[in-house]
Motif scaffolding. Structure first.
Motif, PDB file in Angstrom:
ATOM      1  N   LEU A  81     -15.615 -30.228 -24.133  1.00 10.48           N
ATOM      2  CA  LEU A  81     -14.570 -29.965 -25.120  1.00 10.48           C
ATOM      3  C   LEU A  81     -15.115 -30.052 -26.545  1.00 10.48           C
ATOM      4  N   ARG A  82     -16.401 -29.801 -26.688  1.00 10.27           N
ATOM      5  CA  ARG A  82     -17.049 -29.897 -27.991  1.00 10.27           C
ATOM      6  C   ARG A  82     -16.327 -29.002 -29.000  1.00 10.27           C
ATOM      7  N   GLN A  83     -16.015 -29.569 -30.154  1.00 10.19           N
ATOM      8  CA  GLN A  83     -15.359 -28.901 -31.283  1.00 10.19           C
ATOM      9  C   GLN A  83     -13.969 -28.349 -30.938  1.00 10.19           C
ATOM     10  N   SER A  84     -13.330 -28.905 -29.913  1.00  8.20           N
ATOM     11  CA  SER A  84     -11.977 -28.475 -29.564  1.00  8.20           C
ATOM     12  C   SER A  84     -10.951 -29.138 -30.464  1.00  8.20           C
ATOM     13  N   ASN A  85      -9.780 -28.525 -30.561  1.00  7.76           N
ATOM     14  CA  ASN A  85      -8.727 -29.012 -31.434  1.00  7.76           C
ATOM     15  C   ASN A  85      -7.580 -29.586 -30.609  1.00  7.76           C
ATOM     16  N   PHE A  86      -7.412 -30.909 -30.693  1.00  9.54           N
ATOM     17  CA  PHE A  86      -6.312 -31.619 -30.046  1.00  9.54           C
ATOM     18  C   PHE A  86      -5.433 -32.285 -31.104  1.00  9.54           C
ATOM     19  N   SER A  87      -5.432 -31.777 -32.321  1.00 17.23           N
ATOM     20  CA  SER A  87      -4.679 -32.428 -33.390  1.00 17.23           C
ATOM     21  C   SER A  87      -3.179 -32.403 -33.084  1.00 17.23           C
ATOM     22  N   HIS A  88      -2.541 -33.556 -33.332  1.00 12.20           N
ATOM     23  CA  HIS A  88      -1.097 -33.726 -33.161  1.00 12.20           C
ATOM     24  C   HIS A  88      -0.644 -33.340 -31.752  1.00 12.20           C
ATOM     25  N   THR A  89      -1.440 -33.721 -30.754  1.00 15.36           N
ATOM     26  CA  THR A  89      -1.162 -33.407 -29.361  1.00 15.36           C
ATOM     27  C   THR A  89      -0.757 -34.668 -28.606  1.00 15.36           C
ATOM     28  N   ASN A  90       0.191 -34.536 -27.674  1.00 16.24           N
ATOM     29  CA  ASN A  90       0.579 -35.648 -26.816  1.00 16.24           C
ATOM     30  C   ASN A  90      -0.411 -35.707 -25.668  1.00 16.24           C
ATOM     31  N   LEU A  91      -1.280 -36.708 -25.703  1.00 16.81           N
ATOM     32  CA  LEU A  91      -2.326 -36.900 -24.691  1.00 16.81           C
ATOM     33  C   LEU A  91      -2.106 -38.209 -23.933  1.00 16.81           C
ATOM     34  N   ARG A  92      -0.860 -38.634 -23.808  1.00 17.41           N
ATOM     35  CA  ARG A  92      -0.539 -39.889 -23.112  1.00 17.41           C
ATOM     36  C   ARG A  92      -0.984 -39.792 -21.652  1.00 17.41           C
ATOM     37  N   GLY A  93      -1.765 -40.782 -21.215  1.00 21.86           N
ATOM     38  CA  GLY A  93      -2.193 -40.843 -19.829  1.00 21.86           C
ATOM     39  C   GLY A  93      -3.222 -39.812 -19.415  1.00 21.86           C
ATOM     40  N   VAL A  94      -3.771 -39.080 -20.371  1.00 19.44           N
ATOM     41  CA  VAL A  94      -4.751 -38.032 -20.064  1.00 19.44           C
ATOM     42  C   VAL A  94      -6.090 -38.653 -19.673  1.00 19.44           C
ATOM     43  N   SER A  95      -6.783 -38.006 -18.748  1.00 19.07           N
ATOM     44  CA  SER A  95      -8.120 -38.455 -18.360  1.00 19.07           C
ATOM     45  C   SER A  95      -9.172 -37.589 -19.041  1.00 19.07           C
ATOM     46  N   PHE A  96      -9.957 -38.248 -19.889  1.00 20.03           N
ATOM     47  CA  PHE A  96     -11.134 -37.622 -20.509  1.00 20.03           C
ATOM     48  C   PHE A  96     -12.379 -38.306 -19.953  1.00 20.03           C
ATOM     49  N   PHE A  97     -12.339 -38.728 -18.698  1.00 21.10           N
ATOM     50  CA  PHE A  97     -13.463 -39.432 -18.092  1.00 21.10           C
ATOM     51  C   PHE A  97     -14.723 -38.575 -18.192  1.00 21.10           C
ATOM     52  N   ALA A  98     -15.774 -39.125 -18.819  1.00 23.78           N
ATOM     53  CA  ALA A  98     -17.082 -38.472 -18.970  1.00 23.78           C
ATOM     54  C   ALA A  98     -16.987 -37.098 -19.632  1.00 23.78           C
ATOM     55  N   ALA A  99     -15.956 -36.887 -20.446  1.00 20.51           N
ATOM     56  CA  ALA A  99     -15.796 -35.606 -21.148  1.00 20.51           C
ATOM     57  C   ALA A  99     -16.629 -35.595 -22.427  1.00 20.51           C
ATOM     58  N   ASN A 100     -17.065 -34.415 -22.823  1.00 18.61           N
ATOM     59  CA  ASN A 100     -17.788 -34.242 -24.075  1.00 18.61           C
ATOM     60  C   ASN A 100     -16.783 -33.825 -25.139  1.00 18.61           C
ATOM     61  N   LEU A 101     -16.418 -34.766 -26.014  1.00 22.40           N
ATOM     62  CA  LEU A 101     -15.486 -34.517 -27.109  1.00 22.40           C
ATOM     63  C   LEU A 101     -16.210 -34.570 -28.453  1.00 22.40           C
ATOM     64  N   GLU A 102     -17.467 -34.208 -28.448  1.00 25.08           N
ATOM     65  CA  GLU A 102     -18.261 -34.230 -29.672  1.00 25.08           C
ATOM     66  C   GLU A 102     -17.649 -33.291 -30.711  1.00 25.08           C
ATOM     67  N   SER A 103     -17.423 -33.824 -31.899  1.00 24.08           N
ATOM     68  CA  SER A 103     -16.846 -33.093 -33.033  1.00 24.08           C
ATOM     69  C   SER A 103     -15.464 -32.525 -32.735  1.00 24.08           C
ATOM     70  N   ALA A 104     -14.755 -33.107 -31.782  1.00 23.60           N
ATOM     71  CA  ALA A 104     -13.387 -32.669 -31.466  1.00 23.60           C
ATOM     72  C   ALA A 104     -12.425 -33.206 -32.520  1.00 23.60           C
ATOM     73  N   ASN A 105     -11.351 -32.470 -32.762  1.00 23.82           N
ATOM     74  CA  ASN A 105     -10.327 -32.891 -33.706  1.00 23.82           C
ATOM     75  C   ASN A 105      -9.161 -33.500 -32.925  1.00 23.82           C
ATOM     76  N   LEU A 106      -9.019 -34.824 -33.020  1.00 24.00           N
ATOM     77  CA  LEU A 106      -7.942 -35.556 -32.352  1.00 24.00           C
ATOM     78  C   LEU A 106      -7.013 -36.190 -33.382  1.00 24.00           C
ATOM     79  N   GLU A 107      -6.999 -35.643 -34.580  1.00 26.23           N
ATOM     80  CA  GLU A 107      -6.198 -36.204 -35.668  1.00 26.23           C
ATOM     81  C   GLU A 107      -4.717 -36.241 -35.308  1.00 26.23           C
ATOM     82  N   GLY A 108      -4.120 -37.426 -35.457  1.00 27.92           N
ATOM     83  CA  GLY A 108      -2.692 -37.590 -35.223  1.00 27.92           C
ATOM     84  C   GLY A 108      -2.274 -37.459 -33.767  1.00 27.92           C
TER      85      GLY A 108
END
Length: 169
Positions: free
Chosen positions: A64-91
């Protein structure tokens, strides 16, 4: 006799109309919640998930490198061993999310809520955590110390100070 038949026809029409209104009200009033989605082992570089409800979805081992998850409901989500390098998780709301072994290197976690998330073995090198809420997040001690070096701000949703939620001294 004719009057009774007319009366029954009108009663049937009104009954059908009433049942139609009830059916529409129930359908709208009890709209189904978001379906959990599975993106396990997917390559989703620069994907845009901003503003969505992804409750209980799974991104296990996803890129998920450089993906945009800004202002997203991620309650209970599994990012186990995920690549979130430079991802936008703002808010975003990561309450009770699984971030174990995830790479959050240079990720933007500004004003994110991570309350109760499981982040053992997660890497946060260079992450922006201004205003992030780490209440009850399970972190390795070395990662917690690194995060304390850059922690600042107060989460606008929970009103908690980032440094306090990380138990910074």
């Amino acid at each position: 006799m004719k009057g009774k038949i007319k009366h029954r026809i009108w009663a049937s029409i009104l009954s059908l109309l009433l049942w139609g209104i009830i059916d529409i009200t129930v359908s709208v009033g009890f709209a189904p919640t978001a379906l959990a989605l599975e993106y396990n082992k997917e390559i989703l570089v620069e994907a845009d998930f901003s503003g969505r409800d992804l409750t209980d979805s799974s991104f296990t081992k996803a890129n998920l490198r450089q993906s945009n998850f800004s202002h997203t409901n991620l309650r209970g989500v599994s990012f186990f061993a995920a690549n979130l390098e430079s991802a936008n998780l703002e808010g975003s709301d990561l309450t009770n999310a699984t971030l174990d072994s995830a790479r959050l290197i240079k990720a933007n976690l500004t004003n994110a809520v991570l309350e109760g998330a499981f982040a053992a073995n997660a890497k946060f090198d260079g992450a922006i955590i201004d205003g992030a809420d780490f209440t009850d997040v399970l972190l390795r001690q070395d990662e917690q110390k690194k995060l304390c070096q850059v922690a600042q701000g107060t989460n606008p949703t929970t009103k908690r100070d980032t440094r306090d939620t990380l138990f910074c001294s």
